[in-house]
Enzyme design. Structure first.
Site, mmCIF file in Angstrom:
data_model
loop_
_atom_site.group_PDB
_atom_site.id
_atom_site.type_symbol
_atom_site.label_atom_id
_atom_site.label_comp_id
_atom_site.label_asym_id
_atom_site.label_seq_id
_atom_site.Cartn_x
_atom_site.Cartn_y
_atom_site.Cartn_z
ATOM 1 N N ASP A 123 23.154 -0.916 53.945
ATOM 2 C CA ASP A 123 22.767 0.475 53.696
ATOM 3 C C ASP A 123 22.055 1.071 54.920
ATOM 4 O O ASP A 123 21.446 0.344 55.700
ATOM 5 C CB ASP A 123 21.835 0.495 52.470
ATOM 6 C CG ASP A 123 21.682 1.889 51.890
ATOM 7 O OD1 ASP A 123 22.468 2.791 52.255
ATOM 8 O OD2 ASP A 123 20.764 2.091 51.073
ATOM 9 N N ARG B 206 21.398 7.432 57.613
ATOM 10 C CA ARG B 206 20.037 7.771 58.063
ATOM 11 C C ARG B 206 19.820 7.356 59.513
ATOM 12 O O ARG B 206 19.170 8.049 60.282
ATOM 13 C CB ARG B 206 18.996 7.099 57.154
ATOM 14 C CG ARG B 206 18.744 7.870 55.878
ATOM 15 C CD ARG B 206 18.047 7.035 54.854
ATOM 16 N NE ARG B 206 18.980 6.119 54.215
ATOM 17 C CZ ARG B 206 18.628 5.151 53.380
ATOM 18 N NH1 ARG B 206 17.356 4.935 53.106
ATOM 19 N NH2 ARG B 206 19.538 4.388 52.813
ATOM 20 N N ASN C 93 32.096 5.163 46.476
ATOM 21 C CA ASN C 93 32.091 5.826 47.792
ATOM 22 C C ASN C 93 33.208 6.868 47.961
ATOM 23 O O ASN C 93 33.150 7.704 48.864
ATOM 24 C CB ASN C 93 32.174 4.806 48.939
ATOM 25 C CG ASN C 93 30.880 4.054 49.173
ATOM 26 O OD1 ASN C 93 30.872 2.919 49.642
ATOM 27 N ND2 ASN C 93 29.745 4.686 48.846
ATOM 28 N N ARG D 265 32.308 10.613 48.455
ATOM 29 C CA ARG D 265 31.759 11.207 49.689
ATOM 30 C C ARG D 265 32.722 12.233 50.266
ATOM 31 O O ARG D 265 33.875 12.313 49.859
ATOM 32 C CB ARG D 265 31.498 10.094 50.706
ATOM 33 C CG ARG D 265 30.425 9.165 50.214
ATOM 34 C CD ARG D 265 29.981 8.199 51.270
ATOM 35 N NE ARG D 265 28.865 7.423 50.729
ATOM 36 C CZ ARG D 265 27.969 6.783 51.448
ATOM 37 N NH1 ARG D 265 28.046 6.801 52.757
ATOM 38 N NH2 ARG D 265 26.990 6.122 50.868
ATOM 39 N N ARG E 280 19.511 -6.392 50.968
ATOM 40 C CA ARG E 280 19.831 -4.977 51.101
ATOM 41 C C ARG E 280 18.986 -4.403 52.231
ATOM 42 O O ARG E 280 17.778 -4.608 52.258
ATOM 43 C CB ARG E 280 19.557 -4.214 49.813
ATOM 44 C CG ARG E 280 19.950 -2.743 49.948
ATOM 45 C CD ARG E 280 19.820 -1.965 48.661
ATOM 46 N NE ARG E 280 20.389 -0.632 48.857
ATOM 47 C CZ ARG E 280 21.165 -0.007 47.987
ATOM 48 N NH1 ARG E 280 21.464 -0.561 46.848
ATOM 49 N NH2 ARG E 280 21.638 1.212 48.252
HETATM 50 C C1 FPP Z 1 25.994 2.647 53.457
HETATM 51 O O1 FPP Z 1 25.212 3.438 54.298
HETATM 52 C C2 FPP Z 1 27.128 2.153 54.184
HETATM 53 C C3 FPP Z 1 28.413 2.313 53.839
HETATM 54 C C4 FPP Z 1 28.850 3.031 52.625
HETATM 55 C C5 FPP Z 1 29.492 1.796 54.680
HETATM 56 C C6 FPP Z 1 29.234 0.447 55.201
HETATM 57 C C7 FPP Z 1 30.259 0.072 56.155
HETATM 58 C C8 FPP Z 1 30.010 -0.555 57.320
HETATM 59 C C9 FPP Z 1 28.658 -0.955 57.752
HETATM 60 C C10 FPP Z 1 31.095 -0.933 58.216
HETATM 61 C C11 FPP Z 1 32.095 -1.802 57.542
HETATM 62 C C12 FPP Z 1 32.958 -2.427 58.476
HETATM 63 C C13 FPP Z 1 34.231 -2.771 58.234
HETATM 64 C C14 FPP Z 1 34.930 -3.557 59.219
HETATM 65 C C15 FPP Z 1 34.979 -2.372 57.031
HETATM 66 P P1 FPP Z 1 25.042 4.974 53.934
HETATM 67 O O2 FPP Z 1 26.136 5.728 54.598
HETATM 68 O O3 FPP Z 1 24.948 5.138 52.467
HETATM 69 O O4 FPP Z 1 23.671 5.285 54.626
HETATM 70 P P2 FPP Z 1 22.585 6.321 54.117
HETATM 71 O O5 FPP Z 1 22.071 5.783 52.804
HETATM 72 O O6 FPP Z 1 21.563 6.265 55.199
HETATM 73 O O7 FPP Z 1 23.253 7.655 53.998
#
Ligand code: FPP
Length: 233
Positions: free
Chosen positions: A13, A17, A61, A64, A180
């Site tokens: 996560d 941010r 997701n 989004r 997490r």
């Molecule tokens: C959550 O952060 C992250 C995700 C929904 C995507 C995670 C994916 C990756 C780290 C890359 C995956 C790599 C491969 C190869 C498939 P958020 O966007 O919810 O962050 P926020 O809570 O700060 O908005």
């Protein structure tokens, strides 16, 4: 004696941010996040972890914005074109849990290709949870079990161990540790069945800032935990 660690799962996560803090678009956070997948996977493999399950895209997701979903769907291609060779050299096997049917064809193809190319590797399993949701996994397992009973394939004597054969994680060892990043304290529909007796660690760093050093400290903490599985020592 310290706890053995075989299977670690991470809710990655905080990409959004992380990007916002740097005045960059959310997609830049996901790009940086995918680079960190490489760093943490290499570190986990070196530490002898058998399975690393990463929550890369949840069944929720899809809600989004389109441009972000489109980018997340392109990430496997970005990731494997940069790192598949190295993962192959490190003997890492790629697996996936979740349902591929909703992916764009190119995304499904690249994932299938990575799974196929690495299938004989005997090192760590790098398991991507994509279009994955814990409730859906349990629901699909229940449906599948009911069909098997209806078709006379198995007896109607389900227990926990038998049910686990219907889960997407059936070939992996039990989950030991769920991490997490980015300060939120929730499970978000990740590995709901498997988390029952896992240890939980929540760290403040956003996923792109979650370094192999912090990861190693987390594993050290896990090893010191008193795991009783509901019993008494
Ligand atoms: C959550 O952060 C992250 C995700 C929904 C995507 C995670 C994916 C990756 C780290 C890359 C995956 C790599 C491969 C190869 C498939 P958020 O966007 O919810 O962050 P926020 O809570 O700060 O908005």
């Amino acid at each position: 004696m310290e706890n053995q660690i075989r299977h670690v799962a991470i809710i990655m996560d905080g990409n959004g941010r992380w990007a916002k803090k740097q005045n960059k678009p959310r997609t830049a956070g996901h790009y940086q996040g995918s680079e960190n997948v490489r760093n943490i996977a290499i570190a986990a493999n070196e530490m002898g972890i058998e399975v690393l399950t990463l929550y890369a895209f949840s069944t929720e997701n899809w809600k989004r914005e389109k441009n972000e979903v489109d980018y997340l769907m392109k990430l496997p291609s970005v990731f494997f074109s940069r790192f598949l060779k190295e993962l192959m050299e490190k003997n890492i096997r790629i697996c996936m849990i979740g349902e591929m049917d909703r992916f764009p064809k190119a995304t499904a193809d690249i994932l299938t290709e990575a799974i196929e190319q690495t299938k004989d590797n005997t090192g760590m399993i790098l398991n991507f949870a994509m279009n994955y949701g814990g409730r859906r996994e349990i629901l699909l397992a229940a449906k599948h079990y009911a069909e098997d009973v209806k078709n006379g394939k198995i007896n109607n004597d389900l227990d926990e161990e038998k049910f686990e054969h219907y889960l997407m994680t059936s070939e992996f060892p039990s989950l030991d540790l769920m991490i997490r990043t980015s300060g939120e304290i929730r499970i978000s529909n990740f590995l709901l069945w498997q988390v029952a007796y896992a240890e939980l660690v929540f760290v403040d760093e956003a996923w792109p800032d979650f370094t192999p050093e912090i990861f190693k400290k987390t594993i050290e903490e896990f090893k010191r935990r008193d795991r009783r599985f509901g019993g008494v020592k």
